[in-house]
Design an enzyme around this catalytic site. Structure first.
Site, mmCIF file in Angstrom:
data_model
loop_
_atom_site.group_PDB
_atom_site.id
_atom_site.type_symbol
_atom_site.label_atom_id
_atom_site.label_comp_id
_atom_site.label_asym_id
_atom_site.label_seq_id
_atom_site.Cartn_x
_atom_site.Cartn_y
_atom_site.Cartn_z
ATOM 1 N N THR A 41 52.463 26.558 32.256
ATOM 2 C CA THR A 41 51.915 27.135 31.027
ATOM 3 C C THR A 41 53.030 27.960 30.393
ATOM 4 O OG1 THR A 41 51.241 29.190 32.088
ATOM 5 C CG2 THR A 41 49.660 27.350 32.163
ATOM 6 N N THR A 105 41.145 27.885 34.652
ATOM 7 C CA THR A 105 42.148 27.873 35.734
ATOM 8 C C THR A 105 41.705 28.726 36.922
ATOM 9 O OG1 THR A 105 44.063 27.322 34.397
ATOM 10 C CG2 THR A 105 44.468 28.683 36.329
ATOM 11 N N THR A 139 43.980 40.235 43.152
ATOM 12 C CA THR A 139 44.389 41.492 42.516
ATOM 13 C C THR A 139 43.429 42.616 42.887
ATOM 14 O OG1 THR A 139 44.421 42.564 40.343
ATOM 15 C CG2 THR A 139 43.123 40.581 40.505
ATOM 16 N N ASP A 140 43.920 43.852 42.785
ATOM 17 C CA ASP A 140 43.028 45.005 43.000
ATOM 18 C C ASP A 140 42.072 45.196 41.826
ATOM 19 O OD1 ASP A 140 44.859 45.910 41.101
ATOM 20 O OD2 ASP A 140 45.355 47.770 42.154
ATOM 21 N N GLU A 141 42.335 44.485 40.710
ATOM 22 C CA GLU A 141 41.493 44.696 39.524
ATOM 23 C C GLU A 141 40.061 44.204 39.742
ATOM 24 O OE1 GLU A 141 43.417 43.891 35.754
ATOM 25 O OE2 GLU A 141 45.383 44.207 36.651
ATOM 26 N N TYR A 164 39.703 38.715 32.753
ATOM 27 C CA TYR A 164 40.675 38.361 33.800
ATOM 28 C C TYR A 164 40.151 38.745 35.187
ATOM 29 C CZ TYR A 164 44.622 39.120 36.983
ATOM 30 O OH TYR A 164 45.443 39.139 38.092
ATOM 31 N N SER A 165 39.770 40.017 35.351
ATOM 32 C CA SER A 165 39.383 40.453 36.697
ATOM 33 C C SER A 165 38.076 39.794 37.136
ATOM 34 C CB SER A 165 39.303 41.975 36.793
ATOM 35 O OG SER A 165 38.424 42.510 35.837
ATOM 36 N N SER A 167 37.208 36.746 36.352
ATOM 37 C CA SER A 167 37.542 35.376 36.789
ATOM 38 C C SER A 167 38.231 35.395 38.155
ATOM 39 C CB SER A 167 38.408 34.669 35.742
ATOM 40 O OG SER A 167 39.690 35.257 35.662
ATOM 41 N N LYS A 168 39.049 36.417 38.405
ATOM 42 C CA LYS A 168 39.677 36.527 39.729
ATOM 43 C C LYS A 168 38.617 36.874 40.788
ATOM 44 C CE LYS A 168 43.468 36.286 40.830
ATOM 45 N NZ LYS A 168 44.334 35.155 41.251
ATOM 46 N N ASN A 194 52.365 44.541 39.931
ATOM 47 C CA ASN A 194 53.744 44.211 40.324
ATOM 48 C C ASN A 194 54.691 44.423 39.147
ATOM 49 O OD1 ASN A 194 53.829 41.568 42.784
ATOM 50 N ND2 ASN A 194 52.251 43.114 42.508
ATOM 51 N N PRO A 297 40.190 47.277 24.745
ATOM 52 C CA PRO A 297 38.736 47.363 24.991
ATOM 53 C C PRO A 297 38.447 47.307 26.493
ATOM 54 C CG PRO A 297 39.271 45.575 23.440
ATOM 55 C CD PRO A 297 40.567 46.090 23.971
HETATM 56 P P1 NAD Z 1 52.155 34.562 36.014
HETATM 57 O O1 NAD Z 1 51.264 34.515 34.819
HETATM 58 O O2 NAD Z 1 53.539 35.097 35.872
HETATM 59 O O3 NAD Z 1 52.296 33.100 36.643
HETATM 60 C C1 NAD Z 1 51.197 32.230 36.779
HETATM 61 C C2 NAD Z 1 51.738 30.846 37.090
HETATM 62 O O4 NAD Z 1 50.613 29.967 37.262
HETATM 63 C C3 NAD Z 1 52.593 30.257 35.965
HETATM 64 O O5 NAD Z 1 53.766 29.690 36.503
HETATM 65 C C4 NAD Z 1 51.699 29.201 35.340
HETATM 66 O O6 NAD Z 1 52.426 28.107 34.797
HETATM 67 C C5 NAD Z 1 50.853 28.778 36.532
HETATM 68 N N1 NAD Z 1 49.561 28.197 36.134
HETATM 69 C C6 NAD Z 1 48.683 28.711 35.242
HETATM 70 N N2 NAD Z 1 47.628 27.886 35.121
HETATM 71 C C7 NAD Z 1 47.838 26.855 35.969
HETATM 72 C C8 NAD Z 1 47.099 25.695 36.307
HETATM 73 N N3 NAD Z 1 45.913 25.414 35.727
HETATM 74 N N4 NAD Z 1 47.596 24.848 37.232
HETATM 75 C C9 NAD Z 1 48.800 25.106 37.819
HETATM 76 N N5 NAD Z 1 49.559 26.176 37.524
HETATM 77 C C10 NAD Z 1 49.067 27.044 36.607
HETATM 78 O O7 NAD Z 1 51.324 35.372 37.104
HETATM 79 P P2 NAD Z 1 51.861 36.364 38.243
HETATM 80 O O8 NAD Z 1 51.973 37.726 37.666
HETATM 81 O O9 NAD Z 1 53.006 35.742 38.945
HETATM 82 O O10 NAD Z 1 50.581 36.374 39.215
HETATM 83 C C11 NAD Z 1 50.450 35.399 40.235
HETATM 84 C C12 NAD Z 1 49.146 35.616 40.976
HETATM 85 O O11 NAD Z 1 49.131 36.924 41.525
HETATM 86 C C13 NAD Z 1 47.911 35.491 40.095
HETATM 87 O O12 NAD Z 1 46.913 34.833 40.823
HETATM 88 C C14 NAD Z 1 47.517 36.936 39.803
HETATM 89 O O13 NAD Z 1 46.134 37.051 39.592
HETATM 90 C C15 NAD Z 1 47.957 37.601 41.086
HETATM 91 N N6 NAD Z 1 48.340 39.031 40.962
HETATM 92 C C16 NAD Z 1 49.223 39.427 39.984
HETATM 93 C C17 NAD Z 1 49.596 40.758 39.918
HETATM 94 C C18 NAD Z 1 50.604 41.245 38.892
HETATM 95 O O14 NAD Z 1 50.821 42.456 38.764
HETATM 96 N N7 NAD Z 1 51.264 40.369 38.147
HETATM 97 C C19 NAD Z 1 49.067 41.695 40.826
HETATM 98 C C20 NAD Z 1 48.172 41.231 41.805
HETATM 99 C C21 NAD Z 1 47.822 39.904 41.870
HETATM 100 P P1 TYD Z 2 49.585 45.289 32.082
HETATM 101 O O1 TYD Z 2 51.049 45.196 32.401
HETATM 102 O O2 TYD Z 2 49.011 44.399 31.042
HETATM 103 O O3 TYD Z 2 48.818 45.162 33.474
HETATM 104 P P2 TYD Z 2 47.240 45.375 33.817
HETATM 105 O O4 TYD Z 2 46.467 45.459 32.565
HETATM 106 O O5 TYD Z 2 46.916 44.147 34.596
HETATM 107 O O6 TYD Z 2 47.174 46.626 34.639
HETATM 108 O O7 TYD Z 2 49.280 46.777 31.646
HETATM 109 C C1 TYD Z 2 49.576 47.881 32.487
HETATM 110 C C2 TYD Z 2 49.062 49.144 31.813
HETATM 111 O O8 TYD Z 2 49.827 49.369 30.642
HETATM 112 C C3 TYD Z 2 47.623 49.036 31.361
HETATM 113 O O9 TYD Z 2 46.987 50.304 31.551
HETATM 114 C C4 TYD Z 2 47.718 48.724 29.882
HETATM 115 C C5 TYD Z 2 48.994 49.424 29.464
HETATM 116 N N1 TYD Z 2 49.764 48.795 28.377
HETATM 117 C C6 TYD Z 2 50.167 49.558 27.269
HETATM 118 O O10 TYD Z 2 49.880 50.767 27.167
HETATM 119 N N2 TYD Z 2 50.894 48.940 26.296
HETATM 120 C C7 TYD Z 2 51.228 47.611 26.353
HETATM 121 O O11 TYD Z 2 51.879 47.104 25.405
HETATM 122 C C8 TYD Z 2 50.822 46.859 27.496
HETATM 123 C C9 TYD Z 2 51.167 45.393 27.613
HETATM 124 C C10 TYD Z 2 50.092 47.492 28.484
#
Ligand code: NAD
Ligand code: TYD
Length: 364
Positions: A41, A105, A139-141, A164-165, A167-168, A194, A297
């Protein structure tokens, strides 16, 4: 053909931010033939895997996890010892504006992958069957929002607030049910926010770095007092590898770095680092670019993880503090402007066409 000498493992979403960190770790360690299953994606970028993609224990398949027939073929081809499932739509703001892809997804995709994994697992016997693992990365969300005190433990009730949360959370429940009902050997991890290199610049930290050096506003939602618990991505990848290797079946693990920061603290620290490493030409601090904007929101107030279980039982500890991790991250983004330029321009898809062919030599 896959390497036959070492076991194969599937990583879904391996072209994303965390998946690519995990693949760089696993491929370099060399214990597995790592099969990256990713739809590519907007968030999937094979450039993040350039350091390992030519190694013989790495394969890539551009596949949607909703595509059952192709998943079945891949399970038959590689007979993996496990699947580490990261593929997801992952950005809260996008889920607010367009939740459909998140349902497709994160829920239907996880369901399809569970069913394909179950069919594969049912076809195994002996040690291959008992050793198989379906590791769901979450995720912790899913736990909702904390008040001023308290931490999320593995026993927390689920109370997801965003599309998002939610769906997770739904996918977590499917994974749990597939273990409980069918005996599929699942394990689950729930991690805090992360940050680190190769994160798509729509999330807070890379967005702020990118906007700062591009002379754009630094948009702070609401008062900037929402709290997130930050973990450096390579520390998460090490935790995932450890859990995949050592967790018993049916366990869940919280992962977090004990680094609670308000969004304002994060942005101010980033501004200070940028002031040091790439000062503005007018001598002012990047802090002048901070701009308060309308709140998200349903914005969750605070997330914070109790990671005692993984520390106590698996001996995991983060290697980076917030200060060392953020410094590395800022330096990486300053040193790799072309990576950011490619992901924001779409150029990386052309890069992929130039650099990648499938196993039959056909350009991707
Ligand atoms: P990301 O958005 O950077 O990467 C998601 C990847 O999934 C992409 O490479 C995308 O191409 C692929 N993808 C999306 N839809 C797909 C589909 N239908 N089939 C196959 N591939 C598909 O996400 P991320 O930040 O690397 O997060 C990875 C996982 O870790 C997720 O499940 C997320 O919920 C979880 N997670 C993320 C965080 C964070 O802070 N980013 C924290 C905790 C958990
Ligand atoms: P984000 O990186 O989108 O992660 P998550 O919503 O999954 O925690 O956002 C982290 C925090 O930063 C969240 O409280 C929303 C805030 N935020 C801003 O204040 N400005 C921004 O432009 C973005 C993307 C996030």
């Amino acid at each position: 053909m896959p390497q036959q000498t070492i076991p194969s493992v599937f990583v879904t979403g391996g072209a994303g931010f965390i998946g690519s960190a995990l693949i760089r770790l696993l491929v370099t360690e060399g214990k597995y033939h790592v099969v990256n299953i990713d739809k590519l994606t907007y968030a999937g970028n094979l450039e993040s895997l350039a350091s390992v993609s030519k190694l013989p224990n790495y394969s890539f398949h551009q596949t949607d996890i909703c595509d059952r027939a192709t998943l079945d073929q891949l399970f038959a081809k590689y007979s993996p010892v496990g699947t580490i499932h990261l593929a997801a739509e992952s950005h809260v703001d996008r889920s607010i504006h367009g939740p459909g892809d998140f349902i497709q997804t994160n829920i239907n995709g996880t369901f399809t992958l569970l069913e394909a994994a179950r069919a594969h697992w049912m076809s195994l016997d002996g040690e291959k069957k008992s050793g198989f693992r379906f590791h769901h990365v979450s995720t912790d969300e899913v736990f909702g929002s904390l008040g001023d005190s308290g931490l999320f433990t593995e026993e927390n009730a689920y109370q997801p607030n965003s599309p998002y949360s939610a769906s997770k959370a739904a996918s977590d429940h499917l994974v749990r049910a597939w273990h409980h009902t069918y005996g599929l050997p699942t394990i689950m991890t729930n991690c805090s926010n992360n940050y680190g290199p190769y994160q798509f610049p729509e999330k807070l930290i890379p967005l702020m770095i990118h906007n700062a050096v591009s002379g754009k506003p630094l948009p702070i939602y609401g008062r900037g007092d929402n709290v997130r618990d930050w973990l450096y991505v390579d520390d998460h990848a090490r935790a995932l590898s450890l859990v995949f290797e050592h967790s018993s079946v049916g366990e869940t693990w919280n992962i977090g770095g004990n680094n609670e920061k308000t969004n304002l603290e994060v942005v101010d620290t980033l501004c200070q680092l940028l002031d040091r490493h790439r000062p503005r030409t007018d001598g002012l601090s990047y802090a002048v670019q901070k701009t308060n904007v309308a709140d998200r929101p349903g914005h969750d107030k605070r997330y914070a993880i109790d990671a005692t279980k993984i520390q106590r039982e698996l001996g995991w500890q983060p290697l980076e503090t917030f200060e060392t991790g953020l410094e590395k991250t800022v330096r990486w983004y300053l040193d790799n402007p072309e990576w950011v330029a490619h992901v924001v321009s779409g150029e990386y898809r052309n890069w992929m066409a130039r650099n990648y062919t499938d196993r039959n030599g056909v350009q991707l």
